[in-house]
Write a protein that holds these residues in place. Structure first.
Motif, PDB file in Angstrom:
ATOM      1  N   TYR A   8       0.860  -1.182   0.000  1.00 20.58           N
ATOM      2  CA  TYR A   8       0.000   0.000   0.000  1.00 20.58           C
ATOM      3  C   TYR A   8       0.893   1.227   0.000  1.00 20.58           C
ATOM      4  O   TYR A   8       1.958   1.221   0.636  1.00 20.58           O
ATOM      5  N   ASP A   9       0.485   2.263  -0.709  1.00 23.54           N
ATOM      6  CA  ASP A   9       1.223   3.518  -0.615  1.00 23.54           C
ATOM      7  C   ASP A   9       0.295   4.683  -0.934  1.00 23.54           C
ATOM      8  O   ASP A   9      -0.695   4.502  -1.650  1.00 23.54           O
ATOM      9  N   LEU A  10       0.592   5.821  -0.368  1.00 26.22           N
ATOM     10  CA  LEU A  10      -0.169   7.044  -0.610  1.00 26.22           C
ATOM     11  C   LEU A  10       0.814   8.199  -0.778  1.00 26.22           C
ATOM     12  O   LEU A  10       1.790   8.292  -0.031  1.00 26.22           O
ATOM     13  N   HIS A  11       0.590   9.015  -1.782  1.00 29.86           N
ATOM     14  CA  HIS A  11       1.394  10.220  -1.953  1.00 29.86           C
ATOM     15  C   HIS A  11       0.481  11.417  -2.140  1.00 29.86           C
ATOM     16  O   HIS A  11      -0.578  11.309  -2.780  1.00 29.86           O
ATOM     17  N   ALA A  12       0.904  12.548  -1.607  1.00 26.27           N
ATOM     18  CA  ALA A  12       0.177  13.795  -1.843  1.00 26.27           C
ATOM     19  C   ALA A  12       0.369  14.216  -3.297  1.00 26.27           C
ATOM     20  O   ALA A  12       1.392  13.908  -3.922  1.00 26.27           O
ATOM     21  N   LEU A  42       4.386   1.856  -8.397  1.00 26.80           N
ATOM     22  CA  LEU A  42       5.572   0.991  -8.308  1.00 26.80           C
ATOM     23  C   LEU A  42       5.995   0.784  -6.855  1.00 26.80           C
ATOM     24  O   LEU A  42       6.503  -0.284  -6.500  1.00 26.80           O
ATOM     25  N   HIS A  43       5.765   1.785  -6.004  1.00 30.33           N
ATOM     26  CA  HIS A  43       6.113   1.622  -4.581  1.00 30.33           C
ATOM     27  C   HIS A  43       5.245   0.535  -3.935  1.00 30.33           C
ATOM     28  O   HIS A  43       5.749  -0.305  -3.184  1.00 30.33           O
ATOM     29  N   ALA A  44       3.946   0.554  -4.237  1.00 32.57           N
ATOM     30  CA  ALA A  44       3.050  -0.455  -3.661  1.00 32.57           C
ATOM     31  C   ALA A  44       3.410  -1.852  -4.172  1.00 32.57           C
ATOM     32  O   ALA A  44       3.410  -2.825  -3.411  1.00 32.57           O
TER      33      ALA A  44
HETATM   34 MG    MG Z   1       5.988   5.936  -1.779  1.00 34.36          MG
END
Ligand code: MG
Length: 158
Positions: A8-12, A42-44
């Motif tokens: 899981y990832d979240l970015h502003a 790609l981070h997730a």
């Molecule tokens: Mg990230």
């Protein structure tokens, strides 16, 4: 042996940054804030693969405190992580992802995103799937303040 992994990832989202999802630059007036290039998809995926193999996570492997990862191409981070996973004898069955983003529409870019991820992981396109959902105008996704991704993967080993 098979193992499932979840990432899981979240970015502003910020004006003047490129919106990069799965290594594909998507035309939009905002993009992901982040220490690297901010590619939240790609981070997730990186975390899902590392998690399935029980090896590490993206924050431990590529600490944001280290200057060398500033502006880093997330496809290189994923490649390095995938090398570590395959070095431990794992092969990929499939990856499935959900991108939560209010705008823009991701569907026109889906094939390109899938092919790029498959290229990075050296697998077939039909082992990767990506879909997008809006936030129904609710919360930080709905207000176009953030983009987040959930990714699951299945790995196997003889
Ligand atoms: Mg990230």
């Amino acid at each position: 042996m098979i193992k499932i992994g979840l990432g899981y990832d979240l970015h502003a989202l910020e004006k003047g940054r490129p919106l990069i999802l799965g290594g594909v630059v998507i035309p939009f007036d905002k993009g992901e804030k982040g220490h690297s290039d901010g590619d939240v998809l790609l981070h997730a995926i990186t975390d899902a693969l590392l998690g399935a193999a029980g090896l590490s996570d993206i924050g431990e492997l590529f600490p944001p405190s280290q200057e060398q990862w500033k502006g880093a191409d997330s496809s290189l981070l994923l490649q390095k992580a995938w090398q570590l996973v395959t070095d431990h004898g794992w092969t990929l069955d499939n990856i499935d992802c959900v991108i939560a983003i209010e705008k823009p529409k991701i569907l026109p870019f889906r094939k390109e995103i899938i092919s790029r991820i498959a290229e990075i992981l050296q697998c077939r396109d039909d082992q990767i799937f990506v879909k997008a959902k809006t936030g129904e105008k609710l919360g930080e996704i709905g207000r176009e303040e953030a983009v987040c991704v959930w990714a699951v993967c299945l790995l196997s080993k003889e």
